[in-house]
Motif scaffolding. Structure first.
Motif, PDB file in Angstrom:
ATOM      1  N   ARG A  61       6.268  21.617 -43.551  1.00 48.54           N
ATOM      2  CA  ARG A  61       5.723  20.772 -42.402  1.00 48.54           C
ATOM      3  C   ARG A  61       7.760  19.431 -42.651  1.00 48.54           C
ATOM      4  N   ARG A  62       7.713  18.880 -44.139  1.00 51.95           N
ATOM      5  CA  ARG A  62       9.079  18.205 -44.024  1.00 51.95           C
ATOM      6  C   ARG A  62      10.369  18.600 -43.929  1.00 51.95           C
ATOM      7  N   LEU A  63      10.552  19.883 -43.726  1.00 46.37           N
ATOM      8  CA  LEU A  63      11.895  20.809 -43.165  1.00 46.37           C
ATOM      9  C   LEU A  63      11.395  20.733 -41.707  1.00 46.37           C
ATOM     10  N   GLY A  64      10.355  20.329 -41.127  1.00 45.59           N
ATOM     11  CA  GLY A  64      10.470  20.735 -38.917  1.00 45.59           C
ATOM     12  C   GLY A  64       9.307  22.216 -39.118  1.00 45.59           C
ATOM     13  N   VAL A  65       8.639  22.524 -39.807  1.00 51.16           N
ATOM     14  CA  VAL A  65       8.392  24.019 -39.185  1.00 51.16           C
ATOM     15  C   VAL A  65       6.471  23.587 -39.454  1.00 51.16           C
ATOM     16  N   SER A  66       5.683  23.672 -39.083  1.00 49.67           N
ATOM     17  CA  SER A  66       4.774  23.783 -38.644  1.00 49.67           C
ATOM     18  C   SER A  66       3.485  24.821 -39.049  1.00 49.67           C
ATOM     19  N   ALA A  67       2.422  24.768 -39.327  1.00 48.10           N
ATOM     20  CA  ALA A  67       1.866  26.119 -40.478  1.00 48.10           C
ATOM     21  C   ALA A  67       0.040  26.281 -40.101  1.00 48.10           C
ATOM     22  N   ILE A  68      -0.557  27.671 -39.268  1.00 49.16           N
ATOM     23  CA  ILE A  68      -1.590  27.199 -39.610  1.00 49.16           C
ATOM     24  C   ILE A  68      -2.486  27.862 -40.928  1.00 49.16           C
ATOM     25  N   VAL A  69      -3.159  26.511 -41.388  1.00 54.36           N
ATOM     26  CA  VAL A  69      -4.164  26.942 -43.132  1.00 54.36           C
ATOM     27  C   VAL A  69      -5.226  27.711 -42.818  1.00 54.36           C
ATOM     28  N   PRO A 358      14.554  27.201 -42.324  1.00 51.21           N
ATOM     29  CA  PRO A 358      16.158  27.455 -41.927  1.00 51.21           C
ATOM     30  C   PRO A 358      15.830  29.133 -40.792  1.00 51.21           C
ATOM     31  N   ALA A 359      15.192  29.872 -41.653  1.00 52.20           N
ATOM     32  CA  ALA A 359      14.945  30.956 -40.213  1.00 52.20           C
ATOM     33  C   ALA A 359      14.071  30.681 -39.522  1.00 52.20           C
ATOM     34  N   VAL A 360      13.387  30.513 -39.610  1.00 57.53           N
ATOM     35  CA  VAL A 360      12.031  29.907 -38.704  1.00 57.53           C
ATOM     36  C   VAL A 360      12.384  29.677 -37.762  1.00 57.53           C
ATOM     37  N   ALA A 362      15.326  28.679 -37.178  1.00 60.84           N
ATOM     38  CA  ALA A 362      16.876  29.421 -35.690  1.00 60.84           C
ATOM     39  C   ALA A 362      15.915  30.730 -35.283  1.00 60.84           C
ATOM     40  N   GLY A 363      15.190  31.265 -35.523  1.00 60.33           N
ATOM     41  CA  GLY A 363      14.541  32.412 -34.531  1.00 60.33           C
ATOM     42  C   GLY A 363      14.980  33.644 -35.495  1.00 60.33           C
ATOM     43  N   ASP A 364      15.167  33.583 -36.946  1.00 62.43           N
ATOM     44  CA  ASP A 364      16.027  34.829 -37.744  1.00 62.43           C
ATOM     45  C   ASP A 364      14.978  36.192 -38.084  1.00 62.43           C
ATOM     46  N   ASP A 365      15.556  36.492 -38.473  1.00 61.33           N
ATOM     47  CA  ASP A 365      13.895  37.885 -39.240  1.00 61.33           C
ATOM     48  C   ASP A 365      14.210  36.712 -40.798  1.00 61.33           C
ATOM     49  N   VAL A 366      13.087  36.929 -40.642  1.00 62.59           N
ATOM     50  CA  VAL A 366      13.129  35.915 -42.044  1.00 62.59           C
ATOM     51  C   VAL A 366      12.342  36.991 -43.116  1.00 62.59           C
ATOM     52  N   GLY A 367      12.621  38.645 -43.740  1.00 61.24           N
ATOM     53  CA  GLY A 367      12.335  38.927 -44.072  1.00 61.24           C
ATOM     54  C   GLY A 367      14.019  38.819 -45.397  1.00 61.24           C
ATOM     55  N   GLU A 368      15.237  38.563 -45.607  1.00 57.27           N
ATOM     56  CA  GLU A 368      16.444  38.359 -46.246  1.00 57.27           C
ATOM     57  C   GLU A 368      15.757  36.348 -46.826  1.00 57.27           C
ATOM     58  N   ALA A 369      15.191  35.745 -45.898  1.00 55.69           N
ATOM     59  CA  ALA A 369      14.630  34.489 -46.430  1.00 55.69           C
ATOM     60  C   ALA A 369      13.790  34.794 -47.633  1.00 55.69           C
ATOM     61  N   LEU A 370      12.972  35.240 -47.498  1.00 54.85           N
ATOM     62  CA  LEU A 370      11.695  36.128 -48.183  1.00 54.85           C
ATOM     63  C   LEU A 370      11.980  36.298 -49.771  1.00 54.85           C
ATOM     64  N   ARG A 371      13.715  37.539 -49.142  1.00 55.89           N
ATOM     65  CA  ARG A 371      13.756  38.262 -50.417  1.00 55.89           C
ATOM     66  C   ARG A 371      14.342  37.271 -51.596  1.00 55.89           C
ATOM     67  N   ARG A 372      15.233  36.493 -50.886  1.00 53.78           N
ATOM     68  CA  ARG A 372      15.893  35.410 -51.360  1.00 53.78           C
ATOM     69  C   ARG A 372      15.347  34.290 -52.679  1.00 53.78           C
ATOM     70  N   TYR A 373      13.969  33.656 -51.628  1.00 51.76           N
ATOM     71  CA  TYR A 373      12.939  33.301 -52.015  1.00 51.76           C
ATOM     72  C   TYR A 373      11.735  33.582 -53.374  1.00 51.76           C
ATOM     73  N   GLU A 374      11.823  35.219 -53.581  1.00 51.48           N
ATOM     74  CA  GLU A 374      11.984  36.100 -54.367  1.00 51.48           C
ATOM     75  C   GLU A 374      12.512  36.303 -55.614  1.00 51.48           C
ATOM     76  N   SER A 375      13.945  36.231 -55.521  1.00 51.59           N
ATOM     77  CA  SER A 375      15.324  36.453 -56.219  1.00 51.59           C
ATOM     78  C   SER A 375      15.468  34.862 -57.389  1.00 51.59           C
ATOM     79  N   GLU A 376      15.113  34.111 -56.492  1.00 50.44           N
ATOM     80  CA  GLU A 376      15.027  32.247 -57.124  1.00 50.44           C
ATOM     81  C   GLU A 376      14.088  32.516 -58.200  1.00 50.44           C
ATOM     82  N   ARG A 377      12.101  32.726 -57.567  1.00 50.41           N
ATOM     83  CA  ARG A 377      11.862  32.343 -58.023  1.00 50.41           C
ATOM     84  C   ARG A 377      11.633  33.626 -59.120  1.00 50.41           C
ATOM     85  N   TRP A 378      11.390  34.408 -59.537  1.00 49.64           N
ATOM     86  CA  TRP A 378      10.926  35.702 -60.213  1.00 49.64           C
ATOM     87  C   TRP A 378      11.552  35.377 -61.531  1.00 49.64           C
ATOM     88  N   GLY A 379      13.004  34.781 -61.824  1.00 47.91           N
ATOM     89  CA  GLY A 379      13.599  34.572 -63.334  1.00 47.91           C
ATOM     90  C   GLY A 379      12.742  33.293 -64.011  1.00 47.91           C
TER      91      GLY A 379
END
Length: 438
Positions: A61-69, A358-360, A362-379
């Motif tokens: 939400r801070r970055l402008g994206v709404s979600a339903i929980v 940013p991906a949401v 921009a309407g872009d495919d989110v797959g790459e964004a999620l893989r970057r999240y995983e790569s950053e967090r796994w380490g």
């Protein structure tokens, strides 16, 4: 905090690499694309209104994206006792706008006292300011943390009484979720924040969390007239048993006992029986610990198995599949020996939001964004999970020779608080709407 397991799994991507078409043919799963006309469409759905889920919703939400929980219960879960947050967790709470409200309610812990169970002999005492300058440690009531985060979301952002029945399929339009009440949601992105026993993690092919051979009692003592303790973490070590307590607020004190057990044993929610069992474990231990336990309401005592999941490279499944990704305990449950389970869930929320928003937008495919999240967090999370497990194994030793060495040499002469807390200096980044994802 995990919801109950799914009662029905219509499909599981662990069974075949081409899971969507496979399950449509072989198991009768509802196709996400073919059901889009009857399902409510959403951009982002978060499963679970626990720490990870609410922090992720606020970060997005801070970055402008709404979600339903989606929350399976009729209200926020008020259960649980307390959790300890170190400065890396407080950085995240600052970034999502809830830290100061919580700081006003909960005491800043000033240091640590370590004792032996035999007569309460002092082994070592630390000051956080002297040993780890800049450290911020506070114990926070879990229910209050959830309520504070939820209060910052708009009305209707949390859908209560929304228990997930199944992940019915994935297709080009998104992921189809079926709820127990018959509703269907078709979401471009699904964030699995559904806790240690995550049904979504199971659907993605993850193993069940591993029981590490230790159980924990936890309780929250209530001193209506004011609790009498200094603002320090108190640790007490025995043979195969350790305990501790820490003031939470002017009227609350959190306590715990960890003990060795080959199996988790029978589950019970009888608070009076749990308190009796816990008191029996520390019979003859220091009076202040026993007094705290006796000042605890029966319904504020819980007993849980300690579990973790080591994300071995090349062996653990990916954290994302299509537009579905895991966050917090759903992905990397860890034992509480470093006090980093909640802190890492909060870090996950910020990092995921930075990559995903940013991906949401921009309407872009989110797959790459999620893989970057995983790569950053796994380490970050894999080493911490392993370290927490190893620390727990060491401090739970019951061998009298090892315990004598711990009490006589290791704690008094070798332990250094600053290096031990180095992991809390981690910076997970800021939530800057103007900064693009790396």
């Amino acid at each position: 905090m995990a919801p109950a397991p799914l009662t029905t799994f219509v499909s599981s991507p662990a069974h075949h690499p081409c899971s969507y078409s496979y399950h449509r043919r072989r198991r009768g799963a509802v196709s996400a694309s073919s059901s889009s006309s009857s399902a409510k469409a959403e951009d982002v759905v978060i499963v679970g209104a626990g720490i990870a889920g609410l922090a992720t919703a606020l970060s997005l939400r801070r970055l402008g994206v709404s979600a339903i929980v989606l929350e399976q219960g009729p209200s926020l879960r008020a259960g649980g006792t307390s959790l300890t947050l170190f400065k890396n967790g407080w950085r995240v709470l600052d970034s999502i706008g809830v830290a100061d409200e919580l700081r006003a309610k909960y005491l800043r812990v000033q240091g640590m006292r370590m004792r032996s169970s035999a007569g309460g002999r002092d082994l070592r005492e630390f000051s956080f300011e002297e040993e780890a300058p800049g450290q911020e440690v506070r114990a926070v009531e879990r229910g209050a943390l959830l309520a504070t985060m939820a209060s910052k979301l708009p009305p209707g952002a949390i859908s209560f009484s929304s228990k997930l029945k199944s992940v019915a399929g994935q297709g080009p339009d998104g992921t189809l979720l079926e709820l127990q009440d018959g509703r269907q949601l078709l979401s471009k992105v699904v964030l699995g924040c559904d806790g240690v026993n995550s049904p979504i993690a199971r659907w993605m092919g993850f193993s069940e969390p591993r029981y590490v051979g230790h159980m924990a009692f936890r309780g929250l003592a209530d001193y209506a007239g004011g609790q009498p303790f200094e603002s320090k973490v108190n640790y007490i070590y025995g043979r195969g048993v350790r305990a501790g307590f820490v003031p939470v607020s002017p009227t609350k004190v959190y306590w715990f006992i960890c003990f060795n057990s080959e199996t988790p044993g029978r589950k019970t929610t009888d608070g009076a029986a749990l308190k009796r069992e816990a008191l029996e474990l520390v019979r003859g231990w220091p009076d202040d610990l026993v007094a705290v336990m006796r000042s605890t309401p029966d319904d504020a005592v819980v007993k849980t198995p300690l579990v973790d999941r080591w994300l071995w490279p090349g062996l653990a499944p990916p954290a994302s599949r299509g537009g579905v990704v895991l966050v917090g305990d759903a992905w990397h449950p860890m034992t509480p020996n470093l006090g980093q389970g909640a802190c890492c869930a909060l870090e996950d929320a910020v990092v995921l939001a930075r990559h995903l928003a940013p991906a949401v937008l921009a309407g872009d495919d989110v797959g790459e964004a999620l893989r970057r999240y995983e790569s950053e967090r796994w380490g970050r999370v894999f080493p911490l999970t392993a370290r927490a497990g190893l620390v727990g194994a060491l401090v739970q030793w019951g061998n009298p020779v090892v315990c004598a060495a711990r009490d006589g040499v290791v704690i008094p002469r070798l332990v250094r608080l600053g290096p031990f807390l180095e992991h809390t200096n981690f910076e997970c980044g800021l939530l800057d709407p103007a900064a693009p994802s790396a």
